[in-house]
Design a protein around this motif. Structure first.
Motif, PDB file in Angstrom:
ATOM      1  N   VAL A 183      91.796 106.543  51.609  1.00  0.00           N
ATOM      2  CA  VAL A 183      93.231 106.762  51.793  1.00  0.00           C
ATOM      3  C   VAL A 183      93.898 105.742  52.707  1.00  0.00           C
ATOM      4  O   VAL A 183      95.107 105.543  52.635  1.00  0.00           O
ATOM      5  CB  VAL A 183      93.523 108.195  52.310  1.00  0.00           C
ATOM      6  N   LEU A 184      93.147 105.097  53.566  1.00  0.00           N
ATOM      7  CA  LEU A 184      93.727 104.151  54.522  1.00  0.00           C
ATOM      8  C   LEU A 184      93.768 102.757  53.921  1.00  0.00           C
ATOM      9  O   LEU A 184      92.743 102.184  53.582  1.00  0.00           O
ATOM     10  CB  LEU A 184      92.920 104.135  55.825  1.00  0.00           C
ATOM     11  N   ARG A 185      94.979 102.212  53.799  1.00  0.00           N
ATOM     12  CA  ARG A 185      95.149 100.880  53.213  1.00  0.00           C
ATOM     13  C   ARG A 185      95.128  99.775  54.262  1.00  0.00           C
ATOM     14  O   ARG A 185      94.577  98.712  54.045  1.00  0.00           O
ATOM     15  CB  ARG A 185      96.477 100.799  52.451  1.00  0.00           C
ATOM     16  N   PHE A 186      95.796 100.028  55.411  1.00  0.00           N
ATOM     17  CA  PHE A 186      95.931  98.966  56.397  1.00  0.00           C
ATOM     18  C   PHE A 186      96.445  99.584  57.689  1.00  0.00           C
ATOM     19  O   PHE A 186      97.120 100.609  57.673  1.00  0.00           O
ATOM     20  CB  PHE A 186      96.929  97.905  55.901  1.00  0.00           C
ATOM     21  N   SER A 187      96.130  98.913  58.791  1.00  0.00           N
ATOM     22  CA  SER A 187      96.666  99.334  60.076  1.00  0.00           C
ATOM     23  C   SER A 187      96.907  98.115  60.943  1.00  0.00           C
ATOM     24  O   SER A 187      96.137  97.157  60.901  1.00  0.00           O
ATOM     25  CB  SER A 187      95.685 100.279  60.778  1.00  0.00           C
ATOM     26  N   ALA A 188      97.985  98.155  61.713  1.00  0.00           N
ATOM     27  CA  ALA A 188      98.296  97.063  62.633  1.00  0.00           C
ATOM     28  C   ALA A 188      98.740  97.654  63.965  1.00  0.00           C
ATOM     29  O   ALA A 188      99.508  98.611  64.001  1.00  0.00           O
ATOM     30  CB  ALA A 188      99.411  96.187  62.063  1.00  0.00           C
ATOM     31  N   VAL A 189      98.222  97.078  65.029  1.00  0.00           N
ATOM     32  CA  VAL A 189      98.713  97.407  66.369  1.00  0.00           C
ATOM     33  C   VAL A 189      99.621  96.255  66.758  1.00  0.00           C
ATOM     34  O   VAL A 189      99.168  95.128  66.929  1.00  0.00           O
ATOM     35  CB  VAL A 189      97.561  97.581  67.381  1.00  0.00           C
ATOM     36  N   THR A 190     100.911  96.555  66.840  1.00  0.00           N
ATOM     37  CA  THR A 190     101.914  95.527  67.143  1.00  0.00           C
ATOM     38  C   THR A 190     102.538  95.856  68.491  1.00  0.00           C
ATOM     39  O   THR A 190     103.649  96.383  68.561  1.00  0.00           O
ATOM     40  CB  THR A 190     102.971  95.466  66.022  1.00  0.00           C
ATOM     41  N   TYR A 191     101.803  95.552  69.534  1.00  0.00           N
ATOM     42  CA  TYR A 191     102.214  95.937  70.880  1.00  0.00           C
ATOM     43  C   TYR A 191     103.389  95.105  71.386  1.00  0.00           C
ATOM     44  O   TYR A 191     104.238  95.602  72.096  1.00  0.00           O
ATOM     45  CB  TYR A 191     101.008  95.815  71.818  1.00  0.00           C
ATOM     46  N   SER A 192     103.453  93.860  70.993  1.00  0.00           N
ATOM     47  CA  SER A 192     104.544  92.992  71.453  1.00  0.00           C
ATOM     48  C   SER A 192     105.651  92.915  70.402  1.00  0.00           C
ATOM     49  O   SER A 192     105.422  93.185  69.224  1.00  0.00           O
ATOM     50  CB  SER A 192     104.013  91.576  71.726  1.00  0.00           C
ATOM     51  N   ASN A 193     106.824  92.504  70.861  1.00  0.00           N
ATOM     52  CA  ASN A 193     107.936  92.300  69.934  1.00  0.00           C
ATOM     53  C   ASN A 193     107.575  91.224  68.910  1.00  0.00           C
ATOM     54  O   ASN A 193     107.899  91.347  67.722  1.00  0.00           O
ATOM     55  CB  ASN A 193     109.195  91.860  70.694  1.00  0.00           C
ATOM     56  N   GLU A 194     106.916  90.177  69.368  1.00  0.00           N
ATOM     57  CA  GLU A 194     106.542  89.073  68.486  1.00  0.00           C
ATOM     58  C   GLU A 194     105.631  89.550  67.354  1.00  0.00           C
ATOM     59  O   GLU A 194     105.773  89.123  66.207  1.00  0.00           O
ATOM     60  CB  GLU A 194     105.844  87.956  69.279  1.00  0.00           C
ATOM     61  N   ALA A 195     104.687  90.428  67.677  1.00  0.00           N
ATOM     62  CA  ALA A 195     103.780  90.954  66.644  1.00  0.00           C
ATOM     63  C   ALA A 195     104.547  91.782  65.620  1.00  0.00           C
ATOM     64  O   ALA A 195     104.265  91.705  64.416  1.00  0.00           O
ATOM     65  CB  ALA A 195     102.673  91.788  67.289  1.00  0.00           C
ATOM     66  N   LYS A 196     105.506  92.556  66.078  1.00  0.00           N
ATOM     67  CA  LYS A 196     106.321  93.345  65.147  1.00  0.00           C
ATOM     68  C   LYS A 196     107.075  92.420  64.189  1.00  0.00           C
ATOM     69  O   LYS A 196     107.119  92.656  62.978  1.00  0.00           O
ATOM     70  CB  LYS A 196     107.295  94.240  65.920  1.00  0.00           C
ATOM     71  N   VAL A 197     107.670  91.361  64.744  1.00  0.00           N
ATOM     72  CA  VAL A 197     108.419  90.413  63.933  1.00  0.00           C
ATOM     73  C   VAL A 197     107.487  89.702  62.948  1.00  0.00           C
ATOM     74  O   VAL A 197     107.826  89.539  61.767  1.00  0.00           O
ATOM     75  CB  VAL A 197     109.183  89.406  64.830  1.00  0.00           C
ATOM     76  N   LYS A 198     106.298  89.319  63.394  1.00  0.00           N
ATOM     77  CA  LYS A 198     105.335  88.663  62.491  1.00  0.00           C
ATOM     78  C   LYS A 198     104.950  89.568  61.329  1.00  0.00           C
ATOM     79  O   LYS A 198     104.686  89.098  60.226  1.00  0.00           O
ATOM     80  CB  LYS A 198     104.072  88.254  63.257  1.00  0.00           C
ATOM     81  N   MET A 199     104.936  90.873  61.559  1.00  0.00           N
ATOM     82  CA  MET A 199     104.603  91.823  60.492  1.00  0.00           C
ATOM     83  C   MET A 199     105.801  92.123  59.593  1.00  0.00           C
ATOM     84  O   MET A 199     105.656  92.781  58.575  1.00  0.00           O
ATOM     85  CB  MET A 199     104.054  93.127  61.072  1.00  0.00           C
ATOM     86  N   GLY A 200     106.999  91.663  59.987  1.00  0.00           N
ATOM     87  CA  GLY A 200     108.151  91.835  59.107  1.00  0.00           C
ATOM     88  C   GLY A 200     109.303  92.648  59.667  1.00  0.00           C
ATOM     89  O   GLY A 200     110.321  92.813  59.002  1.00  0.00           O
ATOM     90  N   VAL A 201     109.170  93.159  60.881  1.00  0.00           N
ATOM     91  CA  VAL A 201     110.293  93.879  61.499  1.00  0.00           C
ATOM     92  C   VAL A 201     111.371  92.848  61.823  1.00  0.00           C
ATOM     93  O   VAL A 201     111.091  91.776  62.373  1.00  0.00           O
ATOM     94  CB  VAL A 201     109.842  94.637  62.767  1.00  0.00           C
ATOM     95  N   ASP A 202     112.604  93.159  61.468  1.00  0.00           N
ATOM     96  CA  ASP A 202     113.728  92.241  61.650  1.00  0.00           C
ATOM     97  C   ASP A 202     114.051  92.079  63.139  1.00  0.00           C
ATOM     98  O   ASP A 202     114.355  93.047  63.823  1.00  0.00           O
ATOM     99  CB  ASP A 202     114.939  92.800  60.901  1.00  0.00           C
ATOM    100  N   LYS A 203     113.974  90.832  63.626  1.00  0.00           N
ATOM    101  CA  LYS A 203     114.253  90.551  65.039  1.00  0.00           C
ATOM    102  C   LYS A 203     115.671  90.977  65.419  1.00  0.00           C
ATOM    103  O   LYS A 203     115.916  91.429  66.534  1.00  0.00           O
ATOM    104  CB  LYS A 203     114.050  89.066  65.331  1.00  0.00           C
ATOM    105  N   GLU A 204     116.616  90.852  64.472  1.00  0.00           N
ATOM    106  CA  GLU A 204     118.000  91.257  64.751  1.00  0.00           C
ATOM    107  C   GLU A 204     118.099  92.765  65.004  1.00  0.00           C
ATOM    108  O   GLU A 204     118.921  93.211  65.799  1.00  0.00           O
ATOM    109  CB  GLU A 204     118.908  90.832  63.609  1.00  0.00           C
ATOM    110  N   VAL A 205     117.262  93.540  64.324  1.00  0.00           N
ATOM    111  CA  VAL A 205     117.251  94.994  64.556  1.00  0.00           C
ATOM    112  C   VAL A 205     116.716  95.278  65.956  1.00  0.00           C
ATOM    113  O   VAL A 205     117.265  96.116  66.684  1.00  0.00           O
ATOM    114  CB  VAL A 205     116.413  95.728  63.473  1.00  0.00           C
TER     115      VAL A 205
END
Length: 192
Positions: free
Chosen positions: A76-98
Motif C-alpha cells: 500500500v505504501l508508494r513513497f514517503s518523503a521527510v521534507t523538514y526544510s522549506n527547500e526540500a518542500k519546494v524540491k518536491m513540488g510545493v509552490d514557494k509562492e504559497v
C-alpha cells in the motif's frame, strides 16, 4: 530470609507494572494502540486496493514509520518523503509562492504537500504534515503559529482534501509527534 524479600520485591514490582500499564491504557493509546490503528489502516487500504504516500515535516517520518511497522505495508505504501526544510518542500513540488504567502506553517502548505506527494507517487491518498512542535524556528519565525500543526490528506479519487489543525501542548517533542501521528491515524480511519 533473603528469598522472602526477593519474592516480595518481585510481587511489588509486578503490581507496579500492572498498575502502570492500566494507567497507560487510561491516559492514552500509546505506541501499541497507535500501531493497532495503523494495522487497521494498512488492512483497509489493502482490502480497497488503495495506496498511500506521505510528505512529513515536523513528524520526521513518524507516520510512515507506523505504516512500515505493519506487515504488508509494501502493498500500500508508494513513497514517503521527510521534507523538514522549506527547500526540500519546494524540491518536491510545493509552490514557494504559497510558502511565502501563507508561511510554511499553514493549511495551504499542508494541502500542497498532500497533493504533490499523491501526484508524485501516483497514490490514491497523500498525507501532508507541517507545523511547529513546541519550538522556535529561526528560519520561519511566526510566534502566533507556535505549537500548531496542520494536517492534510488528499483523496485523488474524489479530488478532495481532508484537513485538520491541532495544537500540541507537551514540552517533550516526542509526545507532540505522537499526538500528531495518532491524529493522522484517526483521520485515515475515518476516511477509509
Amino acid at each position: 530470609m533473603e528469598i522472602g524479600i526477593k519474592k516480595k520485591l518481585r510481587y511489588v514490582l509486578r503490581n507496579i507494572l500492572v498498575k502502570k500499564c492500566s494507567i497507560l491504557v487510561i491516559i492514552g493509546k500509546g505506541r501499541i494502540g497507535m500501531l493497532e490503528d495503523y494495522r487497521e489502516i494498512v488492512k483497509l487500504l489493502k482490502n480497497q486496493k488503495k495506496t498511500i504516500a506521505t510528505m512529513e515535516s515536523c513528524t520526521g517520518g513518524g507516520v510512515v514509520n507506523c505504516i512500515t511497522d505493519i506487515e504488508g505495508a509494501s502493498e500500500v505504501l508508494r513513497f514517503s518523503a521527510v521534507t523538514y526544510s522549506n527547500e526540500a518542500k519546494v524540491k518536491m513540488g510545493v509552490d514557494k509562492e504559497v510558502i511565502d504567502q501563507y508561511t510554511v506553517y499553514s493549511q495551504e502548505v499542508a494541502d500542497q504537500m498532500s497533493y504533490v506527494i499523491s501526484q508524485f507517487a501516483d497514490s490514491d491518498y497523500g498525507v501532508g504534515i507541517t507545523g511547529m512542535l513546541n519550538c522556535i524556528d529561526p528560519a520561519n519565525s511566526q510566534p502566533e503559529k507556535r505549537n500548531m500543526v496542520y494536517l492534510s490528506i488528499y483523496d485523488r479519487e474524489n479530488n478532495c482534501f481532508y484537513r485538520n489543525c491541532i495544537q500540541v501542548h507537551q514540552f517533550v517533542r516526542e509526545k507532540n509527534k505522537e499526538t500528531v501521528i495518532q491524529e493522522v491515524g484517526k483521520m485515515l480511519l475515518s476516511i477509509l
